[in-house]
Design a protein around this motif. Structure first.
Motif, PDB file in Angstrom:
ATOM      1  N   MET A   1      14.659  85.324  16.439  1.00 48.25           N
ATOM      2  CA  MET A   1      16.065  86.184  16.887  1.00 48.25           C
ATOM      3  C   MET A   1      15.443  87.263  18.447  1.00 48.25           C
ATOM      4  N   TYR A   2      16.037  86.905  19.031  1.00 48.64           N
ATOM      5  CA  TYR A   2      15.289  87.626  20.479  1.00 48.64           C
ATOM      6  C   TYR A   2      16.774  89.421  20.769  1.00 48.64           C
ATOM      7  N   SER A   3      15.768  90.031  21.133  1.00 45.88           N
ATOM      8  CA  SER A   3      16.719  91.444  21.182  1.00 45.88           C
ATOM      9  C   SER A   3      15.857  91.959  22.853  1.00 45.88           C
ATOM     10  N   HIS A   4      17.230  91.983  23.903  1.00 42.31           N
ATOM     11  CA  HIS A   4      16.393  92.389  24.985  1.00 42.31           C
ATOM     12  C   HIS A   4      17.875  94.213  25.350  1.00 42.31           C
ATOM     13  N   ASN A   5      16.881  95.008  25.622  1.00 41.93           N
ATOM     14  CA  ASN A   5      17.568  96.201  25.467  1.00 41.93           C
ATOM     15  C   ASN A   5      18.525  97.166  24.875  1.00 41.93           C
TER      16      ASN A   5
ATOM     17  N   LYS B   1      11.131  88.704   2.469  1.00 44.70           N
ATOM     18  CA  LYS B   1      10.752  89.294   3.824  1.00 44.70           C
ATOM     19  C   LYS B   1      11.090  87.761   5.045  1.00 44.70           C
ATOM     20  N   SER B   2       9.627  86.545   4.187  1.00 44.89           N
ATOM     21  CA  SER B   2       9.708  85.887   4.710  1.00 44.89           C
ATOM     22  C   SER B   2      10.712  84.839   5.503  1.00 44.89           C
ATOM     23  N   SER B   3      12.135  85.192   4.923  1.00 46.84           N
ATOM     24  CA  SER B   3      12.993  83.986   5.147  1.00 46.84           C
ATOM     25  C   SER B   3      13.947  84.426   6.478  1.00 46.84           C
ATOM     26  N   LEU B   4      13.440  86.148   6.812  1.00 44.65           N
ATOM     27  CA  LEU B   4      13.900  86.356   8.380  1.00 44.65           C
ATOM     28  C   LEU B   4      13.107  85.781   9.574  1.00 44.65           C
TER      29      LEU B   4
ATOM     30  N   LEU C   1      11.871  97.592   7.761  1.00 46.04           N
ATOM     31  CA  LEU C   1      12.388  96.998   6.952  1.00 46.04           C
ATOM     32  C   LEU C   1      11.803  95.792   6.381  1.00 46.04           C
ATOM     33  N   GLY C   2      10.858  94.923   7.222  1.00 43.44           N
ATOM     34  CA  GLY C   2      10.450  93.447   6.987  1.00 43.44           C
ATOM     35  C   GLY C   2      10.511  92.727   8.221  1.00 43.44           C
ATOM     36  N   VAL C   3      10.802  92.721   8.345  1.00 37.31           N
ATOM     37  CA  VAL C   3      11.138  91.712  10.579  1.00 37.31           C
ATOM     38  C   VAL C   3       9.863  91.442  11.163  1.00 37.31           C
ATOM     39  N   SER C   4       9.628  90.917  11.124  1.00 36.88           N
ATOM     40  CA  SER C   4       7.961  90.477  11.859  1.00 36.88           C
ATOM     41  C   SER C   4       7.923  90.064  13.105  1.00 36.88           C
ATOM     42  N   GLY C   5       7.854  90.381  14.697  1.00 41.95           N
ATOM     43  CA  GLY C   5       7.971  90.550  15.204  1.00 41.95           C
ATOM     44  C   GLY C   5       7.057  91.030  16.130  1.00 41.95           C
TER      45      GLY C   5
END
Length: 92
Positions: free
Chosen positions: A1-5, A23-26, A55-59
């Motif tokens: 997943m990519y997020s810009h601004n 959460k590893s499935s995210l 909330l468990g999202v790695s990033g």
């Protein structure tokens, strides 16, 4: 997943993340934000990233000295991040 601004402010999206047990499935998140952005404030982006990771999202969060725009350094980072996520046989 990519997020810009971006900022996620819709309550039910966060609620849905809370309900995911594994959460590893995210998908991993690459979040980039301009420190001079006047359209989506930088603090909003940081808060969104912090909430998602809680909330468990790695990033990864990367800040750039730009407004609401891309620069070459950011595009290079995005390219490398995507290529790193692809299976070896998919790399160009």
């Amino acid at each position: 997943m990519y997020s810009h601004n971006s900022i996620l402010k819709i309550y039910f999206e966060f609620q849905e993340l809370e309900s995911i047990k594994d959460k590893s499935s995210l998908p991993p998140l690459l979040h980039c934000h301009g420190t001079r952005d006047e359209l989506v404030l930088f603090d909003w982006g940081k808060t969104t990233f912090k909430t998602l990771t809680e909330l468990g999202v790695s990033g990864e969060f990367h800040e750039f000295n730009v407004f609401h725009e891309f620069n070459k350094k950011e595009l290079t980072l995005i390219r490398e991040w995507i290529l790193d996520k692809l299976p070896p046989e998919s790399r160009l």
